[in-house]
Design a protein around this motif. Structure first.
Motif, PDB file in Angstrom:
ATOM      1  N   ILE A  50      13.944   5.358  27.478  1.00  0.00           N
ATOM      2  CA  ILE A  50      15.136   5.213  26.650  1.00  0.00           C
ATOM      3  C   ILE A  50      14.748   4.906  25.213  1.00  0.00           C
ATOM      4  CG2 ILE A  50      17.180   3.771  26.241  1.00  0.00           C
ATOM      5  CD1 ILE A  50      17.331   3.513  29.343  1.00  0.00           C
ATOM      6  N   GLN A  51      13.744   4.035  25.038  1.00  0.00           N
ATOM      7  CA  GLN A  51      13.259   3.724  23.691  1.00  0.00           C
ATOM      8  C   GLN A  51      12.776   4.982  22.979  1.00  0.00           C
ATOM      9  OE1 GLN A  51      10.352   0.527  23.867  1.00  0.00           O
ATOM     10  NE2 GLN A  51      11.567  -0.570  25.400  1.00  0.00           N
ATOM     11  N   ALA A  52      12.072   5.862  23.710  1.00  0.00           N
ATOM     12  CA  ALA A  52      11.558   7.103  23.123  1.00  0.00           C
ATOM     13  C   ALA A  52      12.706   8.036  22.731  1.00  0.00           C
ATOM     14  CB  ALA A  52      10.621   7.800  24.110  1.00  0.00           C
ATOM     15  N   ILE A  53      13.736   8.104  23.555  1.00  0.00           N
ATOM     16  CA  ILE A  53      14.887   8.967  23.261  1.00  0.00           C
ATOM     17  C   ILE A  53      15.604   8.497  21.997  1.00  0.00           C
ATOM     18  CG2 ILE A  53      17.178   9.664  24.074  1.00  0.00           C
ATOM     19  CD1 ILE A  53      15.985   9.619  26.942  1.00  0.00           C
ATOM     20  N   ILE A  54      15.800   7.183  21.872  1.00  0.00           N
ATOM     21  CA  ILE A  54      16.455   6.627  20.681  1.00  0.00           C
ATOM     22  C   ILE A  54      15.634   6.928  19.433  1.00  0.00           C
ATOM     23  CG2 ILE A  54      17.292   4.521  19.570  1.00  0.00           C
ATOM     24  CD1 ILE A  54      18.876   5.421  22.035  1.00  0.00           C
ATOM     25  N   SER A  55      14.307   6.811  19.542  1.00  0.00           N
ATOM     26  CA  SER A  55      13.434   7.109  18.408  1.00  0.00           C
ATOM     27  C   SER A  55      13.538   8.577  18.007  1.00  0.00           C
ATOM     28  CB  SER A  55      11.977   6.763  18.758  1.00  0.00           C
ATOM     29  OG  SER A  55      11.816   5.383  18.969  1.00  0.00           O
ATOM     30  N   LEU A  56      13.639   9.464  18.995  1.00  0.00           N
ATOM     31  CA  LEU A  56      13.761  10.901  18.710  1.00  0.00           C
ATOM     32  C   LEU A  56      15.059  11.203  17.973  1.00  0.00           C
ATOM     33  CD1 LEU A  56      12.734  13.793  19.023  1.00  0.00           C
ATOM     34  CD2 LEU A  56      13.853  13.875  21.276  1.00  0.00           C
ATOM     35  N   ILE A  57      16.150  10.587  18.405  1.00  0.00           N
ATOM     36  CA  ILE A  57      17.445  10.785  17.741  1.00  0.00           C
ATOM     37  C   ILE A  57      17.382  10.290  16.294  1.00  0.00           C
ATOM     38  CG2 ILE A  57      19.878  10.092  17.712  1.00  0.00           C
ATOM     39  CD1 ILE A  57      19.699   9.929  20.794  1.00  0.00           C
ATOM     40  N   ALA A  58      16.808   9.098  16.098  1.00  0.00           N
ATOM     41  CA  ALA A  58      16.687   8.541  14.749  1.00  0.00           C
ATOM     42  C   ALA A  58      15.826   9.433  13.865  1.00  0.00           C
ATOM     43  CB  ALA A  58      16.087   7.136  14.824  1.00  0.00           C
ATOM     44  N   LEU A 101       0.810  -1.215   0.000  1.00  0.00           N
ATOM     45  CA  LEU A 101       0.000   0.000   0.000  1.00  0.00           C
ATOM     46  C   LEU A 101       0.845   1.266   0.000  1.00  0.00           C
ATOM     47  CD1 LEU A 101      -2.841  -0.975   2.513  1.00  0.00           C
ATOM     48  CD2 LEU A 101      -3.094  -0.575   0.058  1.00  0.00           C
ATOM     49  N   THR A 102       2.010   1.207   0.636  1.00  0.00           N
ATOM     50  CA  THR A 102       2.864   2.400   0.750  1.00  0.00           C
ATOM     51  C   THR A 102       4.001   2.423  -0.264  1.00  0.00           C
ATOM     52  OG1 THR A 102       4.221   1.287   2.438  1.00  0.00           O
ATOM     53  CG2 THR A 102       2.374   2.622   3.225  1.00  0.00           C
ATOM     54  N   SER A 103       4.007   1.455  -1.177  1.00  0.00           N
ATOM     55  CA  SER A 103       5.143   1.332  -2.097  1.00  0.00           C
ATOM     56  C   SER A 103       5.304   2.510  -3.051  1.00  0.00           C
ATOM     57  CB  SER A 103       5.032   0.031  -2.901  1.00  0.00           C
ATOM     58  OG  SER A 103       3.833   0.015  -3.671  1.00  0.00           O
ATOM     59  N   GLY A 104       4.265   3.340  -3.221  1.00  0.00           N
ATOM     60  CA  GLY A 104       4.369   4.481  -4.135  1.00  0.00           C
ATOM     61  C   GLY A 104       4.645   5.796  -3.426  1.00  0.00           C
ATOM     62  N   ILE A 105       4.786   5.778  -2.100  1.00  0.00           N
ATOM     63  CA  ILE A 105       4.979   7.005  -1.320  1.00  0.00           C
ATOM     64  C   ILE A 105       6.471   7.296  -1.150  1.00  0.00           C
ATOM     65  CG2 ILE A 105       4.495   8.130   0.890  1.00  0.00           C
ATOM     66  CD1 ILE A 105       2.079   6.326   1.192  1.00  0.00           C
ATOM     67  N   ASP A 106       6.802   8.580  -1.109  1.00  0.00           N
ATOM     68  CA  ASP A 106       8.180   9.029  -0.887  1.00  0.00           C
ATOM     69  C   ASP A 106       8.792   8.256   0.289  1.00  0.00           C
ATOM     70  OD1 ASP A 106      10.322  10.663   0.457  1.00  0.00           O
ATOM     71  OD2 ASP A 106       9.945  11.993  -1.236  1.00  0.00           O
ATOM     72  N   ARG A 107       9.956   7.661   0.054  1.00  0.00           N
ATOM     73  CA  ARG A 107      10.556   6.773   1.055  1.00  0.00           C
ATOM     74  C   ARG A 107      10.959   7.501   2.331  1.00  0.00           C
ATOM     75  NH1 ARG A 107      13.851   3.428  -3.598  1.00  0.00           N
ATOM     76  NH2 ARG A 107      12.166   1.943  -4.038  1.00  0.00           N
ATOM     77  N   LYS A 108      11.390   8.754   2.199  1.00  0.00           N
ATOM     78  CA  LYS A 108      11.735   9.521   3.398  1.00  0.00           C
ATOM     79  C   LYS A 108      10.498   9.733   4.275  1.00  0.00           C
ATOM     80  CE  LYS A 108      13.615  13.894   5.083  1.00  0.00           C
ATOM     81  NZ  LYS A 108      14.280  15.170   4.732  1.00  0.00           N
ATOM     82  N   LYS A 109       9.364  10.045   3.660  1.00  0.00           N
ATOM     83  CA  LYS A 109       8.131  10.270   4.407  1.00  0.00           C
ATOM     84  C   LYS A 109       7.688   9.005   5.138  1.00  0.00           C
ATOM     85  CE  LYS A 109       6.331  13.965   1.438  1.00  0.00           C
ATOM     86  NZ  LYS A 109       5.256  14.357   0.496  1.00  0.00           N
ATOM     87  N   ILE A 110       7.842   7.867   4.482  1.00  0.00           N
ATOM     88  CA  ILE A 110       7.469   6.595   5.108  1.00  0.00           C
ATOM     89  C   ILE A 110       8.345   6.308   6.319  1.00  0.00           C
ATOM     90  CG2 ILE A 110       7.528   4.083   4.783  1.00  0.00           C
ATOM     91  CD1 ILE A 110       5.070   5.368   3.632  1.00  0.00           C
ATOM     92  N   MET A 111       9.658   6.475   6.171  1.00  0.00           N
ATOM     93  CA  MET A 111      10.581   6.211   7.276  1.00  0.00           C
ATOM     94  C   MET A 111      10.322   7.176   8.433  1.00  0.00           C
ATOM     95  SD  MET A 111      14.022   5.418   5.010  1.00  0.00           S
ATOM     96  CE  MET A 111      15.128   5.124   6.408  1.00  0.00           C
ATOM     97  N   THR A 112      10.037   8.439   8.110  1.00  0.00           N
ATOM     98  CA  THR A 112       9.762   9.442   9.142  1.00  0.00           C
ATOM     99  C   THR A 112       8.480   9.120   9.901  1.00  0.00           C
ATOM    100  OG1 THR A 112      10.842  11.175   7.828  1.00  0.00           O
ATOM    101  CG2 THR A 112       9.342  11.894   9.562  1.00  0.00           C
ATOM    102  N   ALA A 113       7.419   8.769   9.175  1.00  0.00           N
ATOM    103  CA  ALA A 113       6.140   8.446   9.815  1.00  0.00           C
ATOM    104  C   ALA A 113       6.269   7.247  10.749  1.00  0.00           C
ATOM    105  CB  ALA A 113       5.090   8.168   8.740  1.00  0.00           C
ATOM    106  N   ALA A 114       7.044   6.250  10.323  1.00  0.00           N
ATOM    107  CA  ALA A 114       7.224   5.048  11.149  1.00  0.00           C
ATOM    108  C   ALA A 114       7.921   5.394  12.468  1.00  0.00           C
ATOM    109  CB  ALA A 114       8.029   4.003  10.377  1.00  0.00           C
ATOM    110  N   ILE A 115       8.987   6.176  12.395  1.00  0.00           N
ATOM    111  CA  ILE A 115       9.736   6.508  13.617  1.00  0.00           C
ATOM    112  C   ILE A 115       8.924   7.409  14.539  1.00  0.00           C
ATOM    113  CG2 ILE A 115      11.842   7.571  14.522  1.00  0.00           C
ATOM    114  CD1 ILE A 115      12.269   4.890  13.141  1.00  0.00           C
ATOM    115  N   ILE A 116       8.106   8.311  13.967  1.00  0.00           N
ATOM    116  CA  ILE A 116       7.231   9.149  14.794  1.00  0.00           C
ATOM    117  C   ILE A 116       6.280   8.268  15.612  1.00  0.00           C
ATOM    118  CG2 ILE A 116       5.271  10.749  14.716  1.00  0.00           C
ATOM    119  CD1 ILE A 116       6.691  12.198  12.427  1.00  0.00           C
ATOM    120  N   MET A 117       5.747   7.232  14.981  1.00  0.00           N
ATOM    121  CA  MET A 117       4.851   6.319  15.685  1.00  0.00           C
ATOM    122  C   MET A 117       5.575   5.622  16.839  1.00  0.00           C
ATOM    123  SD  MET A 117       1.825   5.005  15.978  1.00  0.00           S
ATOM    124  CE  MET A 117       0.924   5.177  14.417  1.00  0.00           C
ATOM    125  N   PHE A 118       6.814   5.195  16.612  1.00  0.00           N
ATOM    126  CA  PHE A 118       7.594   4.547  17.671  1.00  0.00           C
ATOM    127  C   PHE A 118       7.870   5.530  18.817  1.00  0.00           C
ATOM    128  CE2 PHE A 118       8.304   1.341  14.479  1.00  0.00           C
ATOM    129  CZ  PHE A 118       8.508   0.177  15.208  1.00  0.00           C
TER     130      PHE A 118
END
Length: 390
Positions: A162-170, A61-78
């Motif tokens: 700690i998990q949240a801090i790592i996600s913020l850095i990423a 479903l997400t294969s046509g979306i800008d890859r940077k946006k996908i990676m960013t959205a995933a990390i925001i959720m984490f």
């Protein structure tokens, strides 16, 4: 590019810290919520089950979306779910916020791998993938044991902080260092889904599933196993996680180079640990030094498992890299779910010391799937070289 591979690896650290950081604190969570260890294990198995069930569909479903946006959205959720979890919500809410990022985890992994190998020479792709997957081992050597150690000093909620801090850095690194990556040519669903009809790919998928089930029947309860079967305290367990991870970093890089030479032989070599480690853990008994050595071997043979599984599956479907990767992630996490579930049941009914032998059984099944794929491919080669037999 190696730069993109290292960025993907950093995000992988955040992803893995969230998924597997729970392993070191399961006993504390079970005690806090006054539930059994197998019920606490649902926090890992439910996360993995969601990935298994939704991963390929979310990736398509997400294969046509800008890859940077996908990676960013995933990390925001984490990031968001990590913050909520750190406030020790009711167990049902903790379960929900654990599940939510699982929907985007396989999308992140498949996208990060695709970004890393995009435009790279075929002889370098496995090595670049190994850099991305090194995030697994790095998390095991740094963030996961550190989170376990901190939770031992204070409380389990600090692990989620700690998990949240790592996600913020990423998130910051991805936002500032990764350029926009629109998808110029989206592959059709049909061209990707057709790999599901290929016997070699199906057997590769089953190999992945059985291998990860084997590893996680014990690894999901790493802290509980070392605490009850080997008599280690929380501090010692965090050191063992550190040892496990530091050796795993080296193993991932070595595996990446080995995969460039022979994918099947590399997988077989590291898969042998599913059969070897239960025997070694049994022989080490209560000897601390022997146990430490076995944990080191365990870390070396286990750590490249996701890299090996993905590469093995891609080798059977080289023209559908992202979809094959998402399936590798999904079936790997289905293996995590089954391994964790069976391991928890064995702990409750028999005792934690019996969990490694589940791995032994599923490891044998994985080897059988490899042998069957090899036989099918040899038959195909023979028929291709002798078309008159067709």
């Amino acid at each position: 590019m190696k730069k993109y591979a290292y960025i993907g690896s950093l995000g992988f650290i955040a992803v893995i810290t969230t998924e597997f950081g729970i392993i070191g604190i399961l006993p504390q969570i079970a005690e806090y919520y006054k539930i059994s260890i197998d019920k606490a294990g649902y926090l890992l198995s439910a996360f993995a089950l969601v990935i298994a069930l939704t991963g390929p569909f979310m990736t398509l479903l997400t294969s046509g979306i800008d890859r940077k946006k996908i990676m960013t959205a995933a990390i925001i959720m984490f990031l968001i779910t990590g913050i909520i979890s750190s406030f020790s919500p009711p167990f049902w809410l903790l379960m929900i916020v654990r599940i939510l990022p699982a929907f985007l985890q396989p999308v992140y992994i498949a996208t990060a791998l695709s970004v890393a190998v995009n435009g790279a020479d075929n002889t370098k792709k496995n090595e670049l993938m190994s850099i991305v997957f090194s995030g697994v081992a790095i998390a095991m050597v740094t963030t996961v044991p550190f989170a376990t150690w901190i939770s031992g000093l204070y409380s389990w909620e600090y692990s989620f902080m700690i998990q949240a801090i790592i996600s913020l850095i990423a998130l910051m690194i991805i936002h500032f260092l990764l350029p926009a990556m629109p998808v110029n040519e989206k592959k059709s669903f049909g061209s990707q889904v057709k790999i599901l009809k290929q016997p070699s790919f199906i057997l590769s998928t089953l190999t992945n599933f059985f291998m990860i089930t084997a590893w996680f029947s014990t690894y999901s309860y790493f802290a509980d196993y070392l605490g009850k079967a080997k008599g280690m305290n929380t501090s010692m367990i965090s050191y063992m996680l550190f040892l496990f991870g530091i050796i795993g970093i080296m193993a991932n890089r070595i595996a990446g180079k080995m995969l460039n030479k022979n994918v099947t032989a590399t997988l077989a070599f590291f898969l042998s640990g599913t059969v070897l480690i239960p025997v070694l853990l049994s022989l080490s008994d209560g000897n601390l030094l022997a146990t430490i050595i076995v944990i080191g071997v365990w870390g070396f043979l286990y750590s490249p498992s996701f890299l090996n599984a993905s590469t093995y599956m891609i080798s059977a479907a080289p023209n559908a890299l992202e979809f094959a990767n998402s399936l590798a992630t999904s079936f790997g996490n289905l293996g995590v779910t089954l391994g964790t579930t069976i391991g928890g049941w064995i702990i409750v009914t028999k005792g934690v010391e019996y969990t490694p032998w589940i791995g032994f059984i599923f490891g044998i099944l994985a080897f059988i799937m490899m042998i069957l794929r090899n036989l099918i491919e040899r038959k195909k080669q023979v028929l291709a070289s002798c078309p008159e037999q067709l």
